[in-house]
Design a protein around this motif. Structure first.
Motif, PDB file in Angstrom:
ATOM      1  N   GLU A   1       7.942   3.104  -1.333  1.00  0.00           N
ATOM      2  CA  GLU A   1       7.066   2.015  -1.754  1.00  0.00           C
ATOM      3  C   GLU A   1       5.664   2.402  -1.319  1.00  0.00           C
ATOM      4  O   GLU A   1       5.463   2.869  -0.200  1.00  0.00           O
ATOM      5  CB  GLU A   1       7.489   0.699  -1.098  1.00  0.00           C
ATOM      6  N   PHE A   2       4.700   2.219  -2.204  1.00  0.00           N
ATOM      7  CA  PHE A   2       3.325   2.623  -1.930  1.00  0.00           C
ATOM      8  C   PHE A   2       2.455   1.381  -1.766  1.00  0.00           C
ATOM      9  O   PHE A   2       2.495   0.472  -2.596  1.00  0.00           O
ATOM     10  CB  PHE A   2       2.791   3.482  -3.079  1.00  0.00           C
ATOM     11  N   TYR A   3       1.689   1.378  -0.688  1.00  0.00           N
ATOM     12  CA  TYR A   3       0.825   0.241  -0.354  1.00  0.00           C
ATOM     13  C   TYR A   3      -0.616   0.711  -0.215  1.00  0.00           C
ATOM     14  O   TYR A   3      -0.877   1.806   0.284  1.00  0.00           O
ATOM     15  CB  TYR A   3       1.257  -0.396   0.961  1.00  0.00           C
TER      16      TYR A   3
ATOM     17  N   CYS B   1       6.169   1.783  -6.715  1.00  0.00           N
ATOM     18  CA  CYS B   1       7.303   2.412  -6.058  1.00  0.00           C
ATOM     19  C   CYS B   1       7.757   3.612  -6.883  1.00  0.00           C
ATOM     20  O   CYS B   1       7.222   3.868  -7.964  1.00  0.00           O
ATOM     21  CB  CYS B   1       8.459   1.424  -5.883  1.00  0.00           C
ATOM     22  N   GLY B   2       8.754   4.313  -6.390  1.00  0.00           N
ATOM     23  CA  GLY B   2       9.298   5.454  -7.113  1.00  0.00           C
ATOM     24  C   GLY B   2      10.170   6.281  -6.204  1.00  0.00           C
ATOM     25  O   GLY B   2      10.670   5.805  -5.182  1.00  0.00           O
TER      26      GLY B   2
ATOM     27  N   GLU C   1       2.307   5.343   2.069  1.00  0.00           N
ATOM     28  CA  GLU C   1       3.554   5.547   1.342  1.00  0.00           C
ATOM     29  C   GLU C   1       4.701   5.435   2.335  1.00  0.00           C
ATOM     30  O   GLU C   1       4.768   6.200   3.296  1.00  0.00           O
ATOM     31  CB  GLU C   1       3.564   6.916   0.660  1.00  0.00           C
ATOM     32  N   ARG C   2       5.571   4.462   2.099  1.00  0.00           N
ATOM     33  CA  ARG C   2       6.671   4.162   3.017  1.00  0.00           C
ATOM     34  C   ARG C   2       7.988   4.595   2.392  1.00  0.00           C
ATOM     35  O   ARG C   2       8.424   4.020   1.382  1.00  0.00           O
ATOM     36  CB  ARG C   2       6.708   2.672   3.334  1.00  0.00           C
ATOM     37  N   LEU C   3       8.626   5.572   3.004  1.00  0.00           N
ATOM     38  CA  LEU C   3       9.917   6.044   2.522  1.00  0.00           C
ATOM     39  C   LEU C   3      10.988   5.052   2.938  1.00  0.00           C
ATOM     40  O   LEU C   3      11.003   4.575   4.074  1.00  0.00           O
ATOM     41  CB  LEU C   3      10.217   7.432   3.074  1.00  0.00           C
ATOM     42  N   THR C   4      11.886   4.735   2.013  1.00  0.00           N
ATOM     43  CA  THR C   4      12.926   3.752   2.311  1.00  0.00           C
ATOM     44  C   THR C   4      14.250   4.403   2.686  1.00  0.00           C
ATOM     45  O   THR C   4      15.103   3.739   3.281  1.00  0.00           O
ATOM     46  CB  THR C   4      13.121   2.787   1.130  1.00  0.00           C
TER      47      THR C   4
ATOM     48  N   ARG D   1       6.703   7.110 -10.607  1.00  0.00           N
ATOM     49  CA  ARG D   1       5.899   5.960 -10.187  1.00  0.00           C
ATOM     50  C   ARG D   1       6.132   4.819 -11.162  1.00  0.00           C
ATOM     51  O   ARG D   1       6.097   5.035 -12.374  1.00  0.00           O
ATOM     52  CB  ARG D   1       4.404   6.309 -10.193  1.00  0.00           C
ATOM     53  N   ARG D   2       6.363   3.631 -10.615  1.00  0.00           N
ATOM     54  CA  ARG D   2       6.525   2.458 -11.473  1.00  0.00           C
ATOM     55  C   ARG D   2       6.136   1.201 -10.684  1.00  0.00           C
ATOM     56  O   ARG D   2       6.137   1.193  -9.472  1.00  0.00           O
ATOM     57  CB  ARG D   2       7.953   2.360 -12.006  1.00  0.00           C
ATOM     58  N   LYS D   3       5.826   0.173 -11.434  1.00  0.00           N
ATOM     59  CA  LYS D   3       5.466  -1.104 -10.809  1.00  0.00           C
ATOM     60  C   LYS D   3       6.610  -2.105 -10.908  1.00  0.00           C
ATOM     61  O   LYS D   3       6.636  -3.093 -10.192  1.00  0.00           O
ATOM     62  CB  LYS D   3       4.213  -1.673 -11.450  1.00  0.00           C
TER      63      LYS D   3
END
Length: 151
Positions: free
Chosen positions: A111-113, A121-122, A90-93, A144-146
């Motif tokens: 953004e979640f990878y 993302c969310g 999970e990468r915080l922007t 959470r959403r795509k």
């Protein structure tokens, strides 16, 4: 005069090494995601308040918005379960942190990878409390959403 200079120098040096509340809050939040990448729940637990809650604002397939409540212990078990060849990241922007005394909130889009492949993302909202052992997370609410993810 020499004594005054020494006191001033030590004070400036100490202030430059001390982390601000905002830096400490960021460090606590980052520790959660470092622990998640490493499947290290001990690292995560160090920054969680014992009664920490975990909730998600989710939309069902029919479009109804609901509050999903998860047990933090179940999430920790999931994070702590190493799956061969799988890395969750999970990468915080960004961070938007508000502090009032011993309480803070942090708004952190993410953004979640999974294995470097974008998944969703969310936004996370961390509610924090300053304790004698540092800033602890007392609650996490996320979305959470795509779609509509800025990458």
């Amino acid at each position: 005069m020499k004594k005054l200079f020494t006191i001033l120098f030590l004070g400036i040096a100490t202030a430059s090494f001390a982390q601000s509340n905002e830096e400490q809050i960021k460090a606590s939040i980052n520790q959660v995601f470092d622990g998640m990448r490493k499947n290290d729940t001990t690292l995560i637990r160090q920054v969680l308040y014992p009664s920490c809650f975990l909730k998600s604002v989710v939309k069902t397939k029919t479009g109804e918005v609901k509050l999903q409540e998860d047990q933090i212990i179940d999430w920790l078990k999931s994070v702590g379960t190493k799956r061969e060849g799988v890395m969750l990241d999970e990468r915080l922007t960004s961070y938007d942190i508000k502090i009032d005394g011993d309480m803070a909130v942090a708004w952190t889009p993410y953004e979640f990878y999974v294995n470097d492949k974008f998944n969703h993302c969310g936004v996370n909202v961390f509610t924090m409390m300053k304790t004698d052992k540092g800033w602890k997370i007392i609650g996490i609410v996320d979305t959470r959403r795509k779609d509509d993810c800025k990458k």
